[in-house]
Design an enzyme around this catalytic site. Structure first.
Site, PDB file in Angstrom:
ATOM      1  N   ASP A 193       1.062  -1.250  -0.085  1.00  0.00           N
ATOM      2  CA  ASP A 193       0.158  -0.097   0.030  1.00  0.00           C
ATOM      3  C   ASP A 193       0.849   1.219   0.045  1.00  0.00           C
ATOM      4  O   ASP A 193       1.595   1.420   0.812  1.00  0.00           O
ATOM      5  CB  ASP A 193      -0.977  -0.122   1.130  1.00  0.00           C
ATOM      6  CG  ASP A 193      -2.194   0.961   1.086  1.00  0.00           C
ATOM      7  OD1 ASP A 193      -1.901   1.823   0.209  1.00  0.00           O
ATOM      8  OD2 ASP A 193      -2.672   1.049   2.292  1.00  0.00           O
TER       9      ASP A 193
ATOM     10  N   GLU B 165      -2.355   0.465  -4.775  1.00  0.00           N
ATOM     11  CA  GLU B 165      -1.945  -1.035  -3.845  1.00  0.00           C
ATOM     12  C   GLU B 165      -2.190  -2.122  -4.524  1.00  0.00           C
ATOM     13  O   GLU B 165      -2.870  -2.108  -5.483  1.00  0.00           O
ATOM     14  CB  GLU B 165      -3.242  -0.935  -2.538  1.00  0.00           C
ATOM     15  CG  GLU B 165      -4.627  -0.894  -3.159  1.00  0.00           C
ATOM     16  CD  GLU B 165      -5.584  -0.817  -1.501  1.00  0.00           C
ATOM     17  OE1 GLU B 165      -5.381  -1.602  -0.851  1.00  0.00           O
ATOM     18  OE2 GLU B 165      -6.461  -0.361  -1.701  1.00  0.00           O
TER      19      GLU B 165
END
Length: 363
Positions: free
Chosen positions: A18, A116
């Site tokens: 992320d 992500e």
């Protein structure tokens, strides 16, 4: 009699990456004078009459309480914030560069969004036995080559890897081993479970479910009866079970978003406004996957759980939020909408991508 087999595959090595405050971090990297300042990616509300929403913001801005909010709310919380409209083309380019770093280690990559992705490194290109080692290498490469940081979560399934990546930010690295999963999840508040929305949290609390430990002790049949298939999935997740595989773009056939409303919608104008918001999220996902579709599907569920689904085929493929919203609203107008029932769920899906090149930004 209903049966619920618990089959748990703990053999995989999954990493969830992320990017930390991605859009804002790219802007700060490209303009060092913004460093340690509250940066908000949104149009300045003083110039738009208060319209617009926050895409993301720097951690300095988050310290003022700014998260997902309207630009006006962000300004009220932090008048000194620096508002930047954002440059999606630039972010997409950086996302592709991140993707190339991933490909050094594995081709089993699933883009969850522009910032992500999930990586299955059970079998990888460098012959590493340790997923932690690969996660550290990826973090190092992204920082040295792109000047950005990311947080990484490592576990045996996607659900746990994502929770782990959010556990320590920014630039964190968290590992959840199979033997640690139940204890870790037992302490996790239900609102931290990926997929549990704001409308579901008070319902779970009312039933006495406040954390994963409560769900672990629940009757799965009761959860399934109360929440449908989602209740069973929630029980599985609380027990560390989530056998969804990492899927690359070749397996993606549609992009859609749904939203459930705790407070029912009645007025057509309110429904159309919500369709615009949902269409914006669908558009973001399409752009992050470099996809365009020629079929738009509207899903509407009444308070009595009656569900209407209607689709519309188009001559041209689309991806922009305005185009998707326009078609979704047209479909809604064609429905025989019963205003007396109230709407509890809306969904918009775009499909029929055809033979276009569907290269994912982060995949």
């Amino acid at each position: 009699m209903l049966t619920f087999p618990l089959i748990n595959d703990t053999s995989r090595k999954i990493i969830h990456i992320d990017m930390d405050a991605f859009f804002a971090s790219v802007e700060v990297r490209d303009n060092p004078s913004l460093k340690v300042k509250p940066v908000v990616i949104a149009r300045n509300p003083l110039q738009t009459g208060g319209r617009g929403v926050v895409s993301t913001c720097s951690y300095e801005a988050r310290a003022f309480g700014i998260h997902s909010a309207s630009a006006k709310e962000a300004y009220d919380l932090c008048p000194q914030a620096i508002f930047i409209s954002g440059n999606y083309e630039k972010y997409t380019k950086v996302s592709k560069q991140v993707r190339e770093i991933f490909k050094r280690y594995t081709d089993d990559i699933e883009a969850a969004s522009i910032d992500e992705a999930y990586l299955d490194v059970t079998e990888n290109k460098i012959g590493a036995q340790s997923a932690i080692k690969i996660a550290k290498l990826i973090q190092h490469d992204i920082f040295v080559e792109l000047g950005l940081t990311c947080s990484a979560g490592v576990s045996y399934n996607k659900f746990l890897a994502k929770i782990a990546s959010d556990y320590e930010k920014p630039h964190g690295l968290t590992l959840i081993m199979p033997e640690e999963a139940l204890e870790f999840l037992a302490k996790l508040p239900v609102e931290k479970f990926h997929g549990v929305g704001k409308a579901t949290v008070p319902k779970l609390h009312a039933l006495g479910f406040f954390n994963g430990g409560d769900l672990q002790k629940a009757d799965p049949v009761d959860l399934a009866e109360r929440f449908g298939v989602y209740g069973w999935e929630l029980y599985q997740k609380a027990n560390g079970i989530h056998n969804s595989k990492v899927k690359n773009y070749r397996e993606r056939k549609s992009v859609g978003k749904e939203r459930t409303y705790g407070k029912l919608l009645y007025l057509p104008d309110d429904i159309k406004a919500e369709l615009s918001k949902i269409s914006g999220k669908v558009s973001d996902s399409l752009k992050s996957h470099q996809l365009k579709g020629s079929i738009v599907i509207l899903k509407l569920r009444y308070s009595d759980f009656t569900t209407l689904t209607k689709r519309k085929s188009l001559a041209e493929k689309l991806e922009s939020p305005e185009e998707i919203a326009e078609v979704a609203q047209e479909i809604f107008e064609e429905l025989e909408y019963d205003e007396s029932l109230g709407v509890r769920l809306l969904g918009v899906t775009v499909t029929e991508f055809g033979a276009q090149k569907a290269t994912l930004d982060m995949q």
